[in-house]
Design a protein around this motif. Structure first.
Motif, PDB file in Angstrom:
ATOM      1  N   LEU A 310      44.060  38.040  40.671  1.00 21.90           N
ATOM      2  CA  LEU A 310      44.693  39.282  40.223  1.00 21.90           C
ATOM      3  C   LEU A 310      46.210  39.230  40.403  1.00 21.90           C
ATOM      4  N   ILE A 336      40.617  46.561  41.816  1.00 19.67           N
ATOM      5  CA  ILE A 336      41.724  46.437  40.869  1.00 19.67           C
ATOM      6  C   ILE A 336      42.619  47.671  40.885  1.00 19.67           C
ATOM      7  N   LEU A 341      47.532  45.456  35.236  1.00 21.18           N
ATOM      8  CA  LEU A 341      46.832  44.436  34.456  1.00 21.18           C
ATOM      9  C   LEU A 341      46.982  44.695  32.958  1.00 21.18           C
ATOM     10  N   MET A 362      34.456  45.092  32.110  1.00 17.98           N
ATOM     11  CA  MET A 362      35.540  44.169  31.765  1.00 17.98           C
ATOM     12  C   MET A 362      36.354  44.691  30.590  1.00 17.98           C
ATOM     13  N   LEU A 366      39.337  46.365  32.697  1.00 22.23           N
ATOM     14  CA  LEU A 366      40.316  45.281  32.687  1.00 22.23           C
ATOM     15  C   LEU A 366      41.088  45.216  31.369  1.00 22.23           C
TER      16      LEU A 366
END
Length: 592
Positions: A310, A336, A341, A362, A366
């Protein structure tokens, strides 16, 4: 009027008869493509990239603080290739690379390719007996390895196989051992010091002369796409790993076509790769994919670690993140929150079946809106299916995608007859990407590849009406633990050698993190009732890679083992019993 009624009835009967005789769509598909295959070697593609983007950053090894542009990397690779030639290595020789993700790993990968040699990927977790087998099976003549890493003492392991290694001349790596009869050169990554009986990597790197440069140029002119360039070990159904031999043509085109399917040829991409390089995922979908499409790579650590992964995404503004399902599970478990990101938009997930709920996280958390699910195997270089990015992200993750370009897939029954779409069967594949065979093992090659060049994947699949492939199980007796393929026979054969072992049967049981975990049912010999599961695990740890060591040891009596009328162990029943006894009934495994 009467005649028209008869005619209409006859027409209805005729239509019904035709409908009944229409054959269902067979589970066969060919990845027709207007994009031609490329007739280049690994070295050709690296040189093309250097000529086009010499100053572009190719790679950053964060843990080593090493950054290299394409031109700088090419310079280093040629120096190392000259060093290999200086040692007396010749085209066709096998060079083993045994270690985690270091810059020296990919230098060895490309230097061997330039010099017409074959790099052998050796699992960094291998213990002495596994290493001995891997080196001897393919006749590795030179081995590149670090001194140690984490719990692995590579030099110490080699001392067990090369008597007198520690008393050999300092910095001289000409080795002789009855245990490793083919090995002549030991090259240690251990700057700035040297070790007894080993060449220092930096000395080999600097040793080449103009004579070796001229020799290298002649070799490059003779190198061809069909020459072997890489050997990777796959677990064996008979207890011993098999050495899948891949050519330049195999892996260059696989990287090229998979990259095209996922738009790596468009725009700028920075790939964050925490996957181990010794797998095809790392060294083909990772380094070679980037080189072929002139993109950049970031290696966050020598081994997968969610925190540094990360960190690397944030610091380097990575656009793509690679991983197996287990890796992404660990990333989310690490947390996270508070991370920037926002640079992420794509990624690859492969190695074992991906739970839909994980893929949804994801995409949603993400930001991997261009996430691609890949499927394949080492023998297939490795990819044969890939998601279509034109599909919505949450629809895309429901299967492993569609047939890749220039690839054929079919689903067959036990007699190798193609089944209708929607029916389960074993997935077979053939095409440009199929390995040349298992090294020096014609018998195993013929067992896995038919006379018409179809490769038996060992996976149970369903081909949907639109050609999408869903993997729903396995036909081979294999465990997939966090992306590592494990054949129970390999573990069983080792356990049978333990002095107290009367019987050992290994199965896979569900695991939340790894998808599957290794479970061994064992029966002890008379007089060894004091042997404990922990002792058995410790004995296994000393001799085999950590991921093969059973997570569960169930000590049983002979009457506990379920068997057929002919005395064959019923492993399906064993799995169900183990799930109940171990309290794993509510844990979802890879295929639940």
């Amino acid at each position: 009027m009467k005649g028209s009624i008869v005619q209409r009835q006859f027409a209805r009967v005729a239509r019904a008869t035709v409908a009944k005789t229409v054959k269902p769509i067979p589970s066969y598909v060919h990845g027709v493509s207007s994009t031609p295959l490329i007739h280049d070697t690994v070295g050709d593609r690296l040189l093309q990239a250097v000529e086009e983007v010499p100053d572009k950053e190719l790679v950053y090894f964060r843990h080593q603080k090493i950054r290299k542009t394409y031109e700088q990397f090419y310079y280093d690779v040629r120096k190392l290739a000259r060093g290999f030639l200086r040692m007396g290595l010749v085209p066709g020789d096998r060079i083993g690379m045994w270690g985690p993700n270091y810059y020296e790993w990919i230098c060895t990968q490309y230097a061997a390719a330039l010099a017409g040699m074959i790099q052998v990927n050796v699992n960094p977790a291998y213990q002495a007996e596994e290493l001995k087998y891997a080196l001897n099976k393919v006749g590795v003549r030179a081995l590149v390895t670090p001194r140690n890493f984490r719990k692995s003492n590579y030099y110490g392991t080699l001392e067990k196989l090369i008597p007198g290694l520690d008393s050999s001349p300092l910095g001289e790596g000409m080795v002789r051992s009855k245990e490793l009869p083919h090995l002549e050169h030991l090259i240690m990554i251990c700057e700035p010091t040297s070790l007894p009986g080993a060449w220092n990597y930096s000395d080999v790197f600097e040793s080449g002369t103009n004579d070796e440069e001229r020799q290298l140029e002649k070799i490059e002119a003779r190198n061809g796409p069909d020459t072997p360039v890489n050997i990777q070990y796959t677990s064996g159904t008979t207890g011993y790993p098999k050495a899948a031999t891949l050519t330049n043509h195999n892996i260059v085109n696989n990287a090229y076509l998979t990259g095209l399917a996922t738009n790596y040829h468009i725009g700028e991409h920075r790939l964050c790769i925490p996957n181990p390089l010794y797998h095809c995922f790392g060294c083909v979908m990772g380094t070679l994919n980037a080189v072929v499409h002139k993109q950049s790579i970031v290696f966050p650590d020598a081994w997968f670690n969610p925190g540094p992964t990360l960190d690397a995404v944030e610091e380097e503004k990575c656009t793509a993140l690679y991983g197996t399902p287990t890796m992404f599970v660990d990333v989310f478990k690490h947390g996270i929150e508070g991370r920037d990101l926002s640079s992420l938009r794509s990624g690859y997930i492969a190695g074992s079946p991906c739970p839909v709920a994980l893929c949804e996280r994801m995409v949603n958390e993400l930001g991997l809106v261009d996430l691609a699910v890949l499927y394949g195997s080492t023998e297939l270089s490795p990819i044969v299916t890939v998601s279509r990015l034109s599909d919505p992200p949450l629809h895309r993750i429901r299967n492993v995608g569609y047939v890749s370009a220039h690839t054929e897939l079919c689903v067959v029954d036990k007699e190798d007859g193609i089944v209708p779409r929607g029916v389960k069967g074993e997935l077979l594949a053939r095409g440009y990407m199929l390995m040349s065979g298992y090294f020096n093992d014609e018998e195993k090659t013929k067992k896995e590849i038919t006379s018409t060049r179809w490769y038996h994947t060992g996976d149970t699949a369903i081909m949907n009406e639109d050609g999408a492939i869903s993997i729903v199980g396995r036909t081979k007796d294999m465990i997939i633990r966090g992306g590592e393929n494990i054949y129970p026979t390999e573990i069983e054969q080792f356990m049978f050698r333990l002095p107290y072992m009367a019987d050992a049967q290994v199965i896979g049981v569900p695991d939340e993190r790894f998808g599957e975990a290794v479970c061994a049912w064992v029966m002890l010999k008379n007089g060894f009732d004091n042997v404990t599961p922990e002792q058995i695990k410790n004995d296994c740890r000393e001799k085999m890679a950590h991921y093969k060591v059973p997570a569960y040891i169930c000590i049983k009596k002979q009457e506990d083992f379920p068997v057929t009328a002919t005395g064959k162990i019923r492993k399906v029943e064993m799995r169900e019993i183990a799930r109940k006894e171990l309290g794993l009934e509510n844990i979802k495994g890879s295929f639940d």
